[in-house]
Motif scaffolding. Structure first.
Motif, PDB file in Angstrom:
ATOM      1  N   ALA A 146      57.278  37.655  33.135  1.00  0.00           N
ATOM      2  CA  ALA A 146      56.118  38.445  32.701  1.00  0.00           C
ATOM      3  C   ALA A 146      56.545  39.755  32.056  1.00  0.00           C
ATOM      4  O   ALA A 146      55.896  40.239  31.131  1.00  0.00           O
ATOM      5  CB  ALA A 146      55.182  38.718  33.883  1.00  0.00           C
ATOM      6  N   ASP A 147      57.645  40.336  32.547  1.00  0.00           N
ATOM      7  CA  ASP A 147      58.138  41.581  31.955  1.00  0.00           C
ATOM      8  C   ASP A 147      58.759  41.350  30.577  1.00  0.00           C
ATOM      9  O   ASP A 147      58.695  42.212  29.711  1.00  0.00           O
ATOM     10  CB  ASP A 147      59.171  42.245  32.873  1.00  0.00           C
ATOM     11  N   ARG A 148      59.372  40.175  30.381  1.00  0.00           N
ATOM     12  CA  ARG A 148      59.984  39.870  29.089  1.00  0.00           C
ATOM     13  C   ARG A 148      58.935  39.531  28.030  1.00  0.00           C
ATOM     14  O   ARG A 148      59.139  39.777  26.860  1.00  0.00           O
ATOM     15  CB  ARG A 148      60.974  38.716  29.233  1.00  0.00           C
ATOM     16  N   TYR A 175      48.833  37.632  31.752  1.00  0.00           N
ATOM     17  CA  TYR A 175      49.839  38.676  31.986  1.00  0.00           C
ATOM     18  C   TYR A 175      49.444  39.543  33.188  1.00  0.00           C
ATOM     19  O   TYR A 175      50.283  39.852  34.036  1.00  0.00           O
ATOM     20  CB  TYR A 175      50.007  39.532  30.738  1.00  0.00           C
ATOM     21  N   ALA A 176      48.170  39.914  33.249  1.00  0.00           N
ATOM     22  CA  ALA A 176      47.699  40.725  34.381  1.00  0.00           C
ATOM     23  C   ALA A 176      47.926  39.995  35.700  1.00  0.00           C
ATOM     24  O   ALA A 176      48.372  40.595  36.687  1.00  0.00           O
ATOM     25  CB  ALA A 176      46.219  41.072  34.203  1.00  0.00           C
ATOM     26  N   ALA A 177      47.642  38.709  35.709  1.00  0.00           N
ATOM     27  CA  ALA A 177      47.828  37.932  36.932  1.00  0.00           C
ATOM     28  C   ALA A 177      49.305  37.834  37.310  1.00  0.00           C
ATOM     29  O   ALA A 177      49.676  38.040  38.472  1.00  0.00           O
ATOM     30  CB  ALA A 177      47.232  36.535  36.751  1.00  0.00           C
ATOM     31  N   ARG A 178      50.162  37.521  36.328  1.00  0.00           N
ATOM     32  CA  ARG A 178      51.588  37.366  36.604  1.00  0.00           C
ATOM     33  C   ARG A 178      52.216  38.664  37.099  1.00  0.00           C
ATOM     34  O   ARG A 178      53.014  38.651  38.031  1.00  0.00           O
ATOM     35  CB  ARG A 178      52.344  36.868  35.370  1.00  0.00           C
ATOM     36  N   THR A 179      51.860  39.783  36.457  1.00  0.00           N
ATOM     37  CA  THR A 179      52.457  41.054  36.884  1.00  0.00           C
ATOM     38  C   THR A 179      51.901  41.515  38.228  1.00  0.00           C
ATOM     39  O   THR A 179      52.494  42.371  38.867  1.00  0.00           O
ATOM     40  CB  THR A 179      52.250  42.161  35.825  1.00  0.00           C
ATOM     41  N   SER A 180      50.782  40.922  38.648  1.00  0.00           N
ATOM     42  CA  SER A 180      50.216  41.233  39.967  1.00  0.00           C
ATOM     43  C   SER A 180      50.752  40.297  41.039  1.00  0.00           C
ATOM     44  O   SER A 180      50.330  40.374  42.193  1.00  0.00           O
ATOM     45  CB  SER A 180      48.689  41.136  39.915  1.00  0.00           C
ATOM     46  N   GLY A 181      51.629  39.379  40.652  1.00  0.00           N
ATOM     47  CA  GLY A 181      52.259  38.487  41.621  1.00  0.00           C
ATOM     48  C   GLY A 181      51.568  37.155  41.801  1.00  0.00           C
ATOM     49  O   GLY A 181      51.907  36.400  42.713  1.00  0.00           O
ATOM     50  N   ALA A 182      50.610  36.820  40.962  1.00  0.00           N
ATOM     51  CA  ALA A 182      49.904  35.549  41.089  1.00  0.00           C
ATOM     52  C   ALA A 182      50.826  34.392  40.723  1.00  0.00           C
ATOM     53  O   ALA A 182      51.731  34.532  39.902  1.00  0.00           O
ATOM     54  CB  ALA A 182      48.676  35.538  40.181  1.00  0.00           C
ATOM     55  N   GLY A 183      50.553  33.263  41.327  1.00  0.00           N
ATOM     56  CA  GLY A 183      51.274  32.044  40.986  1.00  0.00           C
ATOM     57  C   GLY A 183      50.649  31.405  39.757  1.00  0.00           C
ATOM     58  O   GLY A 183      49.790  31.995  39.081  1.00  0.00           O
ATOM     59  N   LEU A 184      51.057  30.177  39.503  1.00  0.00           N
ATOM     60  CA  LEU A 184      50.576  29.462  38.320  1.00  0.00           C
ATOM     61  C   LEU A 184      49.055  29.297  38.345  1.00  0.00           C
ATOM     62  O   LEU A 184      48.379  29.547  37.343  1.00  0.00           O
ATOM     63  CB  LEU A 184      51.265  28.095  38.205  1.00  0.00           C
ATOM     64  N   ARG A 185      48.515  28.896  39.482  1.00  0.00           N
ATOM     65  CA  ARG A 185      47.067  28.680  39.576  1.00  0.00           C
ATOM     66  C   ARG A 185      46.295  29.969  39.304  1.00  0.00           C
ATOM     67  O   ARG A 185      45.346  29.994  38.525  1.00  0.00           O
ATOM     68  CB  ARG A 185      46.709  28.122  40.946  1.00  0.00           C
ATOM     69  N   ALA A 233      43.480  33.685  33.087  1.00  0.00           N
ATOM     70  CA  ALA A 233      43.404  33.442  31.644  1.00  0.00           C
ATOM     71  C   ALA A 233      42.068  32.804  31.276  1.00  0.00           C
ATOM     72  O   ALA A 233      41.429  33.192  30.292  1.00  0.00           O
ATOM     73  CB  ALA A 233      44.557  32.555  31.188  1.00  0.00           C
ATOM     74  N   VAL A 234      41.619  31.850  32.080  1.00  0.00           N
ATOM     75  CA  VAL A 234      40.344  31.173  31.819  1.00  0.00           C
ATOM     76  C   VAL A 234      39.189  32.162  31.947  1.00  0.00           C
ATOM     77  O   VAL A 234      38.261  32.154  31.119  1.00  0.00           O
ATOM     78  CB  VAL A 234      40.157  29.955  32.761  1.00  0.00           C
ATOM     79  N   ILE A 235      39.229  33.015  32.941  1.00  0.00           N
ATOM     80  CA  ILE A 235      38.172  34.030  33.109  1.00  0.00           C
ATOM     81  C   ILE A 235      38.148  34.952  31.894  1.00  0.00           C
ATOM     82  O   ILE A 235      37.067  35.254  31.370  1.00  0.00           O
ATOM     83  CB  ILE A 235      38.373  34.826  34.414  1.00  0.00           C
ATOM     84  N   ALA A 236      39.306  35.389  31.434  1.00  0.00           N
ATOM     85  CA  ALA A 236      39.362  36.288  30.267  1.00  0.00           C
ATOM     86  C   ALA A 236      38.774  35.619  29.033  1.00  0.00           C
ATOM     87  O   ALA A 236      37.977  36.233  28.304  1.00  0.00           O
ATOM     88  CB  ALA A 236      40.809  36.717  30.002  1.00  0.00           C
ATOM     89  N   VAL A 237      39.116  34.372  28.793  1.00  0.00           N
ATOM     90  CA  VAL A 237      38.575  33.647  27.638  1.00  0.00           C
ATOM     91  C   VAL A 237      37.084  33.405  27.809  1.00  0.00           C
ATOM     92  O   VAL A 237      36.309  33.529  26.853  1.00  0.00           O
ATOM     93  CB  VAL A 237      39.322  32.308  27.415  1.00  0.00           C
ATOM     94  N   THR A 238      36.666  33.099  29.014  1.00  0.00           N
ATOM     95  CA  THR A 238      35.245  32.864  29.276  1.00  0.00           C
ATOM     96  C   THR A 238      34.434  34.123  29.005  1.00  0.00           C
ATOM     97  O   THR A 238      33.378  34.063  28.359  1.00  0.00           O
ATOM     98  CB  THR A 238      35.031  32.386  30.728  1.00  0.00           C
ATOM     99  N   LEU A 239      34.914  35.260  29.476  1.00  0.00           N
ATOM    100  CA  LEU A 239      34.199  36.515  29.227  1.00  0.00           C
ATOM    101  C   LEU A 239      34.180  36.852  27.736  1.00  0.00           C
ATOM    102  O   LEU A 239      33.154  37.266  27.200  1.00  0.00           O
ATOM    103  CB  LEU A 239      34.815  37.652  30.033  1.00  0.00           C
TER     104      LEU A 239
END
Length: 168
Positions: free
Chosen positions: A4-6, A134-144, A150-156
């Protein structure tokens, strides 16, 4: 360094506020959606409208920020503070540039105007998805969690486009 940092989406790599970048992306997407309703075959006009709208809203945000700080500090801001406000809110315009460049492909007849308009809309939604992931990954979220974000962001983002289309 994590993956996520790269890899960071454009909205995170802007020169100022990420909030303003995300807002600018949503604003640009809604302007494309509304403009498409009025003239779906003029990518140039839509590109100019996106850019001008971004600049106008940037100036409005800067004015509101400067005014609010002047009120809260009980003094006029100095040039350095005004420059900081200009820089802070600049991403609102900065994120529109790639979309305007995509729309320019229609103006230059590289692709049909409608294809450029669709591509710009999809690019904006993809960038929103990337920001959510990116927000999820940098917050420590897994794949799900990353996919859900990402789906929420696109939906909004899509909801804004749909609502703008319905209202106009």
């Amino acid at each position: 360094m994590s993956a996520a940092d790269r890899w960071r989406p454009r909205v995170v790599r802007t020169t100022g506020s990420v909030t303003e970048a995300v807002y600018g992306l949503i604003l640009a997407t809604s302007v494309i959606a509304v403009s498409r309703e009025y003239d779906s075959s003029n990518a140039g006009l839509i590109g100019v409208t996106v850019l001008v709208t971004g600049v106008v809203f940037w100036l409005a945000h800067v004015y509101a920020r400067v005014l609010a700080r002047s009120i809260s500090h009980h003094r006029m801001l100095n040039r350095s503070e005004v420059r900081e406000a200009l820089r802070h809110d600049w991403p609102l315009v900065e994120v529109t540039v790639p979309l305007v460049l995509i729309l320019a492909l229609g103006v230059l007849d590289v692709v049909p105007d409608r294809a450029a308009i669709l591509a710009a809309t999809l690019a904006a939604l993809a960038e929103l998805a990337a920001a959510g992931a990116y927000a999820a990954r940098t917050s420590g979220a897994g794949l799900r969690g990353t996919v859900v974000s990402a789906v929420i962001a696109v939906t909004l983002g899509s909801a804004v486009v749909l609502l703008k289309g319905l209202v106009h």
